[in-house]
Structures are given as C-alpha cells and as structure tokens.
Design a protein around this motif. Structure first.
Motif, PDB file in Angstrom:
ATOM      1  N   ASN A 396      36.299 -35.067  72.443  1.00  0.00           N
ATOM      2  CA  ASN A 396      35.359 -36.074  71.959  1.00  0.00           C
ATOM      3  C   ASN A 396      34.678 -36.842  73.080  1.00  0.00           C
ATOM      4  O   ASN A 396      33.925 -37.779  72.818  1.00  0.00           O
ATOM      5  CB  ASN A 396      36.083 -37.062  71.040  1.00  0.00           C
ATOM      6  N   GLY A 397      34.955 -36.458  74.303  1.00  0.00           N
ATOM      7  CA  GLY A 397      34.321 -37.119  75.432  1.00  0.00           C
ATOM      8  C   GLY A 397      35.046 -38.351  75.921  1.00  0.00           C
ATOM      9  O   GLY A 397      34.513 -39.088  76.766  1.00  0.00           O
ATOM     10  N   ASN A 398      36.253 -38.609  75.423  1.00  0.00           N
ATOM     11  CA  ASN A 398      37.033 -39.747  75.908  1.00  0.00           C
ATOM     12  C   ASN A 398      37.618 -39.398  77.273  1.00  0.00           C
ATOM     13  O   ASN A 398      38.262 -38.358  77.434  1.00  0.00           O
ATOM     14  CB  ASN A 398      38.151 -40.087  74.925  1.00  0.00           C
ATOM     15  N   VAL A 399      37.402 -40.278  78.238  1.00  0.00           N
ATOM     16  CA  VAL A 399      37.778 -40.002  79.616  1.00  0.00           C
ATOM     17  C   VAL A 399      38.894 -40.955  80.039  1.00  0.00           C
ATOM     18  O   VAL A 399      38.845 -42.153  79.773  1.00  0.00           O
ATOM     19  CB  VAL A 399      36.567 -40.149  80.559  1.00  0.00           C
ATOM     20  N   SER A 400      39.909 -40.423  80.686  1.00  0.00           N
ATOM     21  CA  SER A 400      41.071 -41.208  81.089  1.00  0.00           C
ATOM     22  C   SER A 400      40.806 -41.946  82.393  1.00  0.00           C
ATOM     23  O   SER A 400      39.804 -41.727  83.078  1.00  0.00           O
ATOM     24  CB  SER A 400      42.290 -40.297  81.240  1.00  0.00           C
ATOM     25  N   LYS A 401      41.748 -42.787  82.765  1.00  0.00           N
ATOM     26  CA  LYS A 401      41.698 -43.528  84.029  1.00  0.00           C
ATOM     27  C   LYS A 401      41.785 -42.540  85.190  1.00  0.00           C
ATOM     28  O   LYS A 401      42.641 -41.664  85.202  1.00  0.00           O
ATOM     29  CB  LYS A 401      42.863 -44.516  84.093  1.00  0.00           C
ATOM     30  N   PRO A 402      40.914 -42.649  86.196  1.00  0.00           N
ATOM     31  CA  PRO A 402      40.984 -41.739  87.348  1.00  0.00           C
ATOM     32  C   PRO A 402      42.263 -41.963  88.152  1.00  0.00           C
ATOM     33  O   PRO A 402      42.772 -43.078  88.235  1.00  0.00           O
ATOM     34  CB  PRO A 402      39.759 -42.122  88.181  1.00  0.00           C
ATOM     35  N   PHE A 403      42.773 -40.891  88.730  1.00  0.00           N
ATOM     36  CA  PHE A 403      43.889 -41.028  89.669  1.00  0.00           C
ATOM     37  C   PHE A 403      43.636 -40.142  90.882  1.00  0.00           C
ATOM     38  O   PHE A 403      43.079 -39.051  90.766  1.00  0.00           O
ATOM     39  CB  PHE A 403      45.235 -40.698  89.007  1.00  0.00           C
ATOM     40  N   VAL A 404      44.010 -40.630  92.051  1.00  0.00           N
ATOM     41  CA  VAL A 404      43.770 -39.882  93.268  1.00  0.00           C
ATOM     42  C   VAL A 404      44.741 -38.703  93.348  1.00  0.00           C
ATOM     43  O   VAL A 404      45.888 -38.782  92.881  1.00  0.00           O
ATOM     44  CB  VAL A 404      43.919 -40.804  94.498  1.00  0.00           C
ATOM     45  N   VAL A 405      44.272 -37.588  93.884  1.00  0.00           N
ATOM     46  CA  VAL A 405      45.115 -36.398  94.036  1.00  0.00           C
ATOM     47  C   VAL A 405      46.358 -36.773  94.836  1.00  0.00           C
ATOM     48  O   VAL A 405      46.258 -37.340  95.932  1.00  0.00           O
ATOM     49  CB  VAL A 405      44.332 -35.283  94.744  1.00  0.00           C
ATOM     50  N   PRO A 406      47.552 -36.510  94.305  1.00  0.00           N
ATOM     51  CA  PRO A 406      48.784 -36.934  94.991  1.00  0.00           C
ATOM     52  C   PRO A 406      49.022 -36.167  96.283  1.00  0.00           C
ATOM     53  O   PRO A 406      48.638 -35.004  96.422  1.00  0.00           O
ATOM     54  CB  PRO A 406      49.880 -36.656  93.951  1.00  0.00           C
ATOM     55  N   GLN A 407      49.675 -36.849  97.214  1.00  0.00           N
ATOM     56  CA  GLN A 407      50.047 -36.255  98.489  1.00  0.00           C
ATOM     57  C   GLN A 407      51.560 -36.359  98.671  1.00  0.00           C
ATOM     58  O   GLN A 407      52.205 -37.244  98.110  1.00  0.00           O
ATOM     59  CB  GLN A 407      49.342 -36.982  99.640  1.00  0.00           C
ATOM     60  N   GLU A 408      52.130 -35.454  99.460  1.00  0.00           N
ATOM     61  CA  GLU A 408      53.566 -35.494  99.711  1.00  0.00           C
ATOM     62  C   GLU A 408      53.962 -36.796 100.412  1.00  0.00           C
ATOM     63  O   GLU A 408      54.973 -37.420 100.077  1.00  0.00           O
ATOM     64  CB  GLU A 408      53.985 -34.288 100.535  1.00  0.00           C
ATOM     65  N   ASP A 409      53.150 -37.211 101.378  1.00  0.00           N
ATOM     66  CA  ASP A 409      53.372 -38.473 102.077  1.00  0.00           C
ATOM     67  C   ASP A 409      52.618 -39.570 101.324  1.00  0.00           C
ATOM     68  O   ASP A 409      51.391 -39.548 101.263  1.00  0.00           O
ATOM     69  CB  ASP A 409      52.856 -38.368 103.510  1.00  0.00           C
ATOM     70  N   PRO A 410      53.324 -40.557 100.747  1.00  0.00           N
ATOM     71  CA  PRO A 410      52.614 -41.584  99.971  1.00  0.00           C
ATOM     72  C   PRO A 410      51.701 -42.463 100.815  1.00  0.00           C
ATOM     73  O   PRO A 410      50.892 -43.227 100.258  1.00  0.00           O
ATOM     74  CB  PRO A 410      53.757 -42.403  99.356  1.00  0.00           C
ATOM     75  N   TYR A 411      51.798 -42.371 102.151  1.00  0.00           N
ATOM     76  CA  TYR A 411      50.927 -43.140 103.043  1.00  0.00           C
ATOM     77  C   TYR A 411      49.757 -42.300 103.559  1.00  0.00           C
ATOM     78  O   TYR A 411      48.996 -42.758 104.412  1.00  0.00           O
ATOM     79  CB  TYR A 411      51.725 -43.662 104.243  1.00  0.00           C
ATOM     80  N   HIS A 412      49.622 -41.082 103.052  1.00  0.00           N
ATOM     81  CA  HIS A 412      48.650 -40.139 103.602  1.00  0.00           C
ATOM     82  C   HIS A 412      47.246 -40.718 103.666  1.00  0.00           C
ATOM     83  O   HIS A 412      46.580 -40.648 104.717  1.00  0.00           O
ATOM     84  CB  HIS A 412      48.646 -38.854 102.768  1.00  0.00           C
ATOM     85  N   TYR A 413      46.753 -41.265 102.571  1.00  0.00           N
ATOM     86  CA  TYR A 413      45.365 -41.720 102.535  1.00  0.00           C
ATOM     87  C   TYR A 413      45.137 -42.940 103.417  1.00  0.00           C
ATOM     88  O   TYR A 413      44.005 -43.187 103.844  1.00  0.00           O
ATOM     89  CB  TYR A 413      44.955 -42.044 101.098  1.00  0.00           C
TER      90      TYR A 413
END
Length: 450
Positions: A396-413
């Motif tokens: 129906n075109g309902n869009v969820s909250k965006p989430f960043v692609v996960p990384q193994e290191d949580p400090y990566h970004y």
C-alpha cells in the motif's frame, strides 16, 4: 542518587546507530550498536523473541550471529535496556536483495583519490572490492547500476570504458560515437538485457559564493541515447538531442516498454542556475528497434511543483517511481533540501516520505528486485558523510523508518573517512573482483560502438 543511578531515559544517553522501532528484512546481518554518554559502561541490553532471551552487558552491543538468526525467526524482537525506554524490531518476511554495491569516496567535491567500488553481503559482514584505485592507476570510477544479475560501471580516463557484466561475461565498451557530445554518463539497463538507455552530458562544476552552499554541478548540454549491446551500436535520437532542452537521468519502466527521464528548458548558466528546474517525462520504448518516443508525457511537472527532479527509479513491480527533488539544479548531492519523493504510477499520487527524509541530502536510491525495499544515501547524523539506509515499503506504499546498514564494528560509521556513494542493490554477486577488473583495463581494448 539511587533513582538517578537506576532510572531510564537519561538525556545524556544515546545509542548509535539508532535501531529503535525499525522494520528489518529477514536476511539482514545483526544490528550491532553502542551506547554513549553518562552510564554507558553499565548498560545491560536484553533481547526477547518467543522463548529466546539473552542479554549483552556494556556499552558495545555486539549480537552473536547465531542468537540473531534465532531472534529473526520471530516477527517481533523486543528489546529492553536499563538506560533507554524499551523498543521493538519488526522482522519482515520480505527479504532484501543480498548484495549492496557502493563507491567509497571522500566527501569532497574538487578531487578524488583512492576510490573503490565494493560489494557487501547484507546477510553478514563480508565485503569484496570490485574495482580498486590500486590497479587502475587511481582512475575515477562511478555510475554503477544493476538490473537483475547484469551490472555496469565506468572506469574513466586512459584505458577506461564502460565495464559491463553481461550475464557473467565481463566486457569493456566504448559507448561513444563521433556524433555524440560525450560518452555515456547516467543510465539504466533494460530488463531483457539487450538495451541500455543513457544520457550524454557536458558537466561543469562551479563553486557558490554563498556560505551555506558548496558546489553546484550542472550540464551545459545533455542528450539521450540508446546502446545496443548485441550489435555494438548506439542509437542516437534527434528527438531527444534538442539544443533548447537538457535531457538526463533516463531509466526503464519495470516492463521495459517506457523510459522515464528528466528534462529542463535550457537557461543561461551559471547565472540562471536557480531557474534550472527539471520535470520528469515518459516516452514509449520499442523493445524490437531500441527507439524511444517520439511523443512524451509529463509525469511530474517542475513548474507546478516549483522544484527540480533527478534520479527517477522505477520499482521492479511496476507500482512506484521514486525520485529526488531539490529547489533547483540537476546534481543535488550538496543541496541540504534534497529529499526523496514516491509517485504511485497507478493513481498519480505522490508521497513526500516525511518519515524517511532528513534535514540534509537524501538521494541516490535503488530498489530491491522484489520491490519491497529500497536503499538510499543520506548525510544525516553529521551532514558530510553519506551512509546507506534501508527502508521497507508494503503493497500500500507504507514506508518504515529508515535504518543504516549494520556493520560488524558498531563504531564503523564514526571512524570511516569515506562516503558510501550510490548504494545499489542486486540479487547476485558480481562475477568478478578488482583483480579481474584491473586486468581488463590493462590488457583489453574497449569494444567500439558504431
């Protein structure tokens, strides 16, 4: 003091990345994150799904792969923390294309250096280099696209060309003829494989004198053309090579019988750049001859919306057309007001995607092959570095909250000094790597097109 030490939702506590109340695909890697702020070291995070429950102590929340797979067997994962209010993670049975390709590049605008195109397996954390500066003489590489198991990107400069993965056969192509204003730039591959539709562009960078703006990239000329990959020929279309118009960013419809593209009346540049606004047009595409049009229809009108569109992408299920809007211009990556829009191709309704967009640039989107997920690049969080975000879209075109692609290191970004540029989803891994790409560049002549 006791209430302060045991209470939740301290204003000094934050988690990054923010995975609270997101919807994720059933084949995504663990959502590792970390806490920061007062009391982060004493964090205790508990995950529950069905009969499974386990806890992680400390500010770094690294979820074991085995536990994560068991958690994902449930539709809802409940998460509690002694530092923040409880949240949930919804697991969709709609899978996302397993492979994400992106260009890693410094978020500058005047030069490039040590560019790579990489491929990430979203079901885990493995990553491969598809093309590297190390064996391409530090050449620029860009504009990678997928269409099913086919894909293409450009190696620029000496010994370069369009690198086409043609059903597992890697080819280097010279997609330019003498009557084209440039080689091909932006484009798309036809679902059936024989054709590609592209723009040819004379691209000029210019710096703003306004403090809040950095760089403006614009075309002084741009046309559309079609490549025939079976007969090695370019079909240059005079109807889409008018000197009084700029035509760019073409893409095929889901059934391959139409081409969407951006079009604007020419203006005096750079002086009238703020009057440069692109509409989205549609033209028929003949799958037998590879020709477009000649008639066009307006899909989204720039004048009526007082804005400019770029990067249209049709969903593989034929339901949606996603594109980017900015106040003006054709390359809005440094426009803070740049947002995504979603057009329902059946009803004509347009969603502003308010729960997706941020207050900085959101663009460079790509669809998963089942039409249930899209990825886009966003400069949210720091305003400088683009990161890949995933969103679910239902029927129906309902869009969820965006989430960043996960990384193994949580400090990566927070540690990386590269932007994830042009994230692009594909269902299959590329049948080559940087070694084969480098060898093709060095030892193979580009196939000429007539």
């Amino acid at each position: 003091m006791l209430m302060s030490s045991c209470g939740r939702s301290s204003e000094d506590v934050a988690m990054f990345p923010d995975y609270r109340n997101v919807t994720v695909p059933c084949n995504i890697a663990p959502l590792n994150f970390h806490y920061s702020g007062a009391g982060a070291d004493r964090a205790r995070t508990t995950f529950r799904a069905g009969n499974l429950s386990f806890s992680v102590r400390g500010k770094n929340v690294d979820i074991p792969a085995g536990e994560w797979e068991r958690l994902k067997s449930a539709d809802t994962i409940k998460v509690s923390s002694n530092l923040l209010e409880d949240w949930t993670i919804t697991v969709s049975r709609d899978s996302v294309d397993r492979y994400l390709t992106y260009r890693l590049i410094e978020p500058g605008y005047e030069v490039w250096d040590r560019v790579e195109i990489r491929e990430r397996d979203l079901s885990g954390f493995s990553e491969r280099v598809l093309s590297s500066h190390s064996n391409t003489a530090n050449s620029c590489m860009n504009c990678h696209i997928h269409k099913g198991e086919r894909s293409m990107f450009y190696l620029r400069g000496a010994k370069g060309g369009a690198i086409l993965n043609d059903n597992g056969n890697l080819r280097k192509l010279n997609l330019k003829t003498k009557d084209m204003i440039s080689g091909t730039v932006y484009g798309d591959l036809h679902p059936a494989g024989r054709w590609g539709v592209f723009s040819t562009n004379i691209i000029i960078p210019g710096f703003h004198t306004i403090a809040d703006n950095r760089l403006e990239i614009y075309d002084t000329a741009s046309d559309l053309t079609v490549a025939d990959f079976e007969e090695n020929r370019m079909i240059n279309l005079k109807e889409f090579a008018r000197k009084d118009r700029f035509e760019t960013f073409p893409c095929f419809s889901a059934d391959g019988r139409s081409v969407f593209f951006c079009c604007a009346d020419t203006v005096s540049l750079p002086g009238d750049i703020k009057n440069l606004r692109y509409s989205i047009l549609r033209a028929d595409f003949n799958t037998e001859t590879g020709r477009m049009g000649p008639e066009t229809t307006v899909v989204w009108d720039a004048a009526a919306n007082d804005a400019s569109a770029c990067h249209p992408k049709a969903s593989p299920d034929g339901r949606w057309l996603m594109f980017t809007v900015a106040d003006y211009g054709t390359f809005p990556i440094w426009h803070r007001e740049c947002d995504l829009r979603l057009l329902n191709l059946r009803t004509g309704e347009i969603s502003n995607l308010e729960n997706v967009n941020s207050d900085v640039s959101d663009t460079y989107h790509s669809w998963s092959s089942n039409g249930r997920w899209f990825v886009f690049a966003s400069k949210r969080d720091d305003g400088q570095y683009g990161k890949p975000f995933l969103c679910h879209i239902d029927e129906n075109g309902n869009v969820s909250k965006p989430f960043v692609v996960p990384q193994e290191d949580p400090y990566h970004y927070e540690k990386t000094l590269k932007s994830y540029n042009i994230p692009d989803l594909g269902p299959a891994p590329a049948p080559y790597d940087y070694i084969k790409t480098g060898d093709l560049r060095e030892n193979s002549e580009a196939e000429p097109f007539k």
